[in-house]
Design a protein around this motif. Structure first.
Motif, PDB file in Angstrom:
ATOM      1  N   VAL A 102       0.840  -1.196   0.000  1.00  0.00           N
ATOM      2  CA  VAL A 102       0.000   0.000   0.000  1.00  0.00           C
ATOM      3  C   VAL A 102       0.878   1.250   0.000  1.00  0.00           C
ATOM      4  CG1 VAL A 102      -1.618   1.352   1.377  1.00  0.00           C
ATOM      5  CG2 VAL A 102      -1.956  -1.111   1.123  1.00  0.00           C
ATOM      6  N   GLY A 103       0.580   2.172  -0.913  1.00  0.00           N
ATOM      7  CA  GLY A 103       1.332   3.412  -1.030  1.00  0.00           C
ATOM      8  C   GLY A 103       2.460   3.372  -2.035  1.00  0.00           C
ATOM      9  N   ASP A 104       2.965   2.166  -2.359  1.00  0.00           N
ATOM     10  CA  ASP A 104       4.020   2.041  -3.367  1.00  0.00           C
ATOM     11  C   ASP A 104       3.467   2.366  -4.753  1.00  0.00           C
ATOM     12  OD1 ASP A 104       5.771   1.218  -1.408  1.00  0.00           O
ATOM     13  OD2 ASP A 104       5.612  -0.920  -1.892  1.00  0.00           O
ATOM     14  N   VAL A 105       4.372   2.600  -5.694  1.00  0.00           N
ATOM     15  CA  VAL A 105       3.997   2.858  -7.091  1.00  0.00           C
ATOM     16  C   VAL A 105       4.730   1.868  -7.984  1.00  0.00           C
ATOM     17  CG1 VAL A 105       4.022   4.524  -8.989  1.00  0.00           C
ATOM     18  CG2 VAL A 105       3.540   5.301  -6.655  1.00  0.00           C
ATOM     19  N   ALA A 106       4.010   1.306  -8.945  1.00  0.00           N
ATOM     20  CA  ALA A 106       4.589   0.366  -9.901  1.00  0.00           C
ATOM     21  C   ALA A 106       4.477   0.920 -11.318  1.00  0.00           C
ATOM     22  CB  ALA A 106       3.891  -0.983  -9.828  1.00  0.00           C
ATOM     23  N   ILE A 107       5.541   0.720 -12.096  1.00  0.00           N
ATOM     24  CA  ILE A 107       5.531   1.008 -13.537  1.00  0.00           C
ATOM     25  C   ILE A 107       5.923  -0.287 -14.236  1.00  0.00           C
ATOM     26  CG2 ILE A 107       6.422   2.450 -15.395  1.00  0.00           C
ATOM     27  CD1 ILE A 107       7.139   4.569 -13.386  1.00  0.00           C
ATOM     28  N   PRO A 108       4.955  -1.188 -14.469  1.00  0.00           N
ATOM     29  CA  PRO A 108       5.300  -2.477 -15.078  1.00  0.00           C
ATOM     30  C   PRO A 108       5.874  -2.346 -16.487  1.00  0.00           C
ATOM     31  CG  PRO A 108       3.175  -2.595 -13.979  1.00  0.00           C
ATOM     32  CD  PRO A 108       3.557  -1.139 -14.028  1.00  0.00           C
ATOM     33  N   ALA A 109       6.750  -3.287 -16.823  1.00  0.00           N
ATOM     34  CA  ALA A 109       7.344  -3.325 -18.163  1.00  0.00           C
ATOM     35  C   ALA A 109       6.392  -3.926 -19.178  1.00  0.00           C
ATOM     36  CB  ALA A 109       8.644  -4.124 -18.130  1.00  0.00           C
ATOM     37  N   GLN A 110       5.443  -4.731 -18.709  1.00  0.00           N
ATOM     38  CA  GLN A 110       4.492  -5.366 -19.616  1.00  0.00           C
ATOM     39  C   GLN A 110       3.188  -5.641 -18.870  1.00  0.00           C
ATOM     40  OE1 GLN A 110       6.328  -8.989 -20.989  1.00  0.00           O
ATOM     41  NE2 GLN A 110       6.415  -9.924 -18.960  1.00  0.00           N
ATOM     42  N   TRP A 111       2.104  -5.745 -19.666  1.00  0.00           N
ATOM     43  CA  TRP A 111       0.766  -5.929 -19.096  1.00  0.00           C
ATOM     44  C   TRP A 111       0.071  -7.095 -19.788  1.00  0.00           C
ATOM     45  CZ3 TRP A 111      -1.530  -3.092 -15.145  1.00  0.00           C
ATOM     46  CH2 TRP A 111      -0.789  -1.987 -14.688  1.00  0.00           C
ATOM     47  N   THR A 112      -0.789  -7.746 -19.039  1.00  0.00           N
ATOM     48  CA  THR A 112      -1.570  -8.855 -19.583  1.00  0.00           C
ATOM     49  C   THR A 112      -3.059  -8.596 -19.392  1.00  0.00           C
ATOM     50  OG1 THR A 112      -2.008 -11.233 -19.466  1.00  0.00           O
ATOM     51  CG2 THR A 112      -1.372 -10.152 -17.412  1.00  0.00           C
ATOM     52  N   LEU A 113      -3.838  -9.023 -20.376  1.00  0.00           N
ATOM     53  CA  LEU A 113      -5.300  -8.991 -20.294  1.00  0.00           C
ATOM     54  C   LEU A 113      -5.890 -10.370 -20.035  1.00  0.00           C
ATOM     55  CD1 LEU A 113      -6.156  -6.545 -23.218  1.00  0.00           C
ATOM     56  CD2 LEU A 113      -6.953  -6.275 -20.864  1.00  0.00           C
TER      57      LEU A 113
ATOM     58  N   GLY B 113       2.121  -6.275 -14.973  1.00  0.00           N
ATOM     59  CA  GLY B 113       0.831  -5.765 -14.552  1.00  0.00           C
ATOM     60  C   GLY B 113      -0.280  -6.567 -15.192  1.00  0.00           C
ATOM     61  N   TYR B 114      -1.443  -6.589 -14.544  1.00  0.00           N
ATOM     62  CA  TYR B 114      -2.585  -7.374 -15.014  1.00  0.00           C
ATOM     63  C   TYR B 114      -3.845  -6.521 -14.937  1.00  0.00           C
ATOM     64  CZ  TYR B 114      -6.289 -11.013 -14.716  1.00  0.00           C
ATOM     65  OH  TYR B 114      -7.418 -11.771 -14.898  1.00  0.00           O
ATOM     66  N   SER B 115      -4.541  -6.376 -16.066  1.00  0.00           N
ATOM     67  CA  SER B 115      -5.833  -5.697 -16.102  1.00  0.00           C
ATOM     68  C   SER B 115      -6.919  -6.720 -16.408  1.00  0.00           C
ATOM     69  CB  SER B 115      -5.837  -4.594 -17.162  1.00  0.00           C
ATOM     70  OG  SER B 115      -4.846  -3.627 -16.901  1.00  0.00           O
ATOM     71  N   HIS B 116      -7.976  -6.704 -15.616  1.00  0.00           N
ATOM     72  CA  HIS B 116      -9.031  -7.716 -15.772  1.00  0.00           C
ATOM     73  C   HIS B 116     -10.391  -7.041 -15.939  1.00  0.00           C
ATOM     74  CE1 HIS B 116     -10.765  -7.222 -11.667  1.00  0.00           C
ATOM     75  NE2 HIS B 116      -9.549  -6.782 -11.409  1.00  0.00           N
ATOM     76  N   ASP B 117     -11.337  -7.793 -16.445  1.00  0.00           N
ATOM     77  CA  ASP B 117     -12.688  -7.309 -16.695  1.00  0.00           C
ATOM     78  C   ASP B 117     -13.605  -7.795 -15.586  1.00  0.00           C
ATOM     79  OD1 ASP B 117     -15.078  -6.409 -17.698  1.00  0.00           O
ATOM     80  OD2 ASP B 117     -15.249  -7.948 -19.236  1.00  0.00           O
ATOM     81  N   ALA B 118     -14.142  -6.856 -14.787  1.00  0.00           N
ATOM     82  CA  ALA B 118     -15.068  -7.221 -13.721  1.00  0.00           C
ATOM     83  C   ALA B 118     -16.524  -6.985 -14.129  1.00  0.00           C
ATOM     84  CB  ALA B 118     -14.760  -6.405 -12.463  1.00  0.00           C
ATOM     85  N   ASN B 119     -16.753  -6.724 -15.411  1.00  0.00           N
ATOM     86  CA  ASN B 119     -18.095  -6.295 -15.828  1.00  0.00           C
ATOM     87  C   ASN B 119     -18.665  -7.108 -16.983  1.00  0.00           C
ATOM     88  OD1 ASN B 119     -18.316  -3.774 -14.089  1.00  0.00           O
ATOM     89  ND2 ASN B 119     -16.402  -3.389 -15.185  1.00  0.00           N
ATOM     90  N   ASN B 120     -18.124  -8.294 -17.219  1.00  0.00           N
ATOM     91  CA  ASN B 120     -18.656  -9.196 -18.237  1.00  0.00           C
ATOM     92  C   ASN B 120     -18.762  -8.526 -19.600  1.00  0.00           C
ATOM     93  OD1 ASN B 120     -19.585 -11.752 -18.997  1.00  0.00           O
ATOM     94  ND2 ASN B 120     -21.733 -11.174 -18.753  1.00  0.00           N
TER      95      ASN B 120
END
Length: 336
Positions: free
Chosen positions: A131-142, A202-209
């Motif tokens: 909590v409070g840290d900051v991340a700048i990922p090199a790559q992201w997944t869907l 980093g990972y971005s996900h869909d919570a809304n179908n």
């Protein structure tokens, strides 16, 4: 802890009332002369608290508000670099739509083109991030790690040289969005120095179908349709509420209740927008970087029970620290 939060909220509301609201700018940018093709960096955030944190580091220009196809854009500069700031609203569908609309609208034909995209906001942390840290990922997944898309290597290289003093103090922010500016009301101190982590996943996900999550007019600094702080805010602006509420209730509500936690140490940041915006920027050949502050995950001195409790309590420090990194990055980066 709940008593402290309620007391802080009462103080903020009492100090806020009487501040007033600006009226909406009915059209696009006014009195702007852009000879040739001016390039700007598009700085996106998902919800009002995130966008307000970015705008706190933005020097707005005269008549900064532009409204195109009901989407608000704010023209200014961060660390001397010209930017457009916009709020996508929450979720993959909204992030995709707004990024696509901005990259299609702002081209050399309009006099202003987008030379790069930065997404600034909050995320769930795990593994290295607390909590409070900051991340700048090199790559992201869907798709939860089956495939990855890299961010722009030049922007990532610039981020790797950053040294940023992040805040350990968590403030209340402007949860009710009753007026444009509120005083800082301290909630707690993490008792440690938050860190910046560059690289990783980093990972971005869909919570809304697959549905667009509806913003709710005048619903505060998470679910509202506009940032709280900039000029041009309108109490009548409804965002995507009327278009999205029906499909979301029919197809997205139940899946939205299936909470995605950030327990997987494979990811430094878990959110609902970055990878979608990255995919659009990549398709347009525009450089992209995601900067995410941790609002939930390990390292909570109060021991709150994870998402969504940590999110609502720590979203402000996460958004503010991410925006601090955005400003430091813009000052250090050569630009598009």
């Amino acid at each position: 802890m709940l008593k402290r939060f309620r007391a802080a909220l009462v103080v903020a509301v009492a100090l806020c009332l009487g501040g007033g609201l600006a009226t909406a700018d009915p059209g696009g940018f006014r009195s702007v002369v852009t000879p040739g093709c001016e390039q700007r960096t598009l700085v996106l955030s998902a919800f009002p608290a995130e966008s307000d944190a970015v705008l706190a580091h933005t020097l707005l220009e005269p008549n900064p508000v532009g409204v195109y196809d009901r989407q608000y854009y704010y023209r200014g500069s961060i660390a001397g670099k010209k930017v457009l700031v916009a709020m996508t609203r929450i979720g993959l569908v909204n992030a995709t739509a707004v990024t696509e609309a901005a990259l299609s609208r702002f081209t050399c034909a309009s006099g202003t083109s987008i030379g790069a995209v930065i997404f600034s906001g909050v995320a769930g942390g795990a593994g290295r991030t607390s909590v409070g840290d900051v991340a700048i990922p090199a790559q992201w997944t869907l798709d939860n790690g089956a495939t990855y898309q890299p961010v722009d290597p030049g922007m990532l290289a610039a981020a790797q040289t950053l040294t940023v003093q992040l805040s350990s103090v968590n403030n209340l922010g402007n949860p009710m969005c009753l007026c444009r500016h509120v005083p800082n009301v301290k909630l707690n101190d993490l008792g440690r120095q938050p860190q910046l982590f560059v690289g990783g996943n980093g990972y971005s996900h869909d919570a809304n179908n697959g549905q667009a999550f509806p913003c709710v007019p005048n619903a505060g600094d998470v679910f509202g349709c506009q940032p709280c702080s900039p000029p041009g805010r309108s109490l009548l602006y409804t965002g995507n509420f009327f278009q999205a509420i029906g499909p979301w209730l029919a197809k997205g509500l139940l899946s939205n209740l299936n909470i995605q936690t950030a327990d997987n140490p494979a990811y430094d940041a878990v959110d609902q927008e970055t990878a979608a915006s990255l995919a659009v920027a990549t398709a347009h050949g525009v450089p992209f970087l995601g900067i995410r502050g941790m609002s939930d995950g390990p390292g909570d001195p109060l021991g709150l029970p994870g998402f969504p409790f940590q999110f609502f309590f720590y979203k402000q420090i996460a958004a503010e620290n991410a925006a601090r990194v955005v400003e430091a990055f813009m000052a250090n980066w050569a630009g598009p």
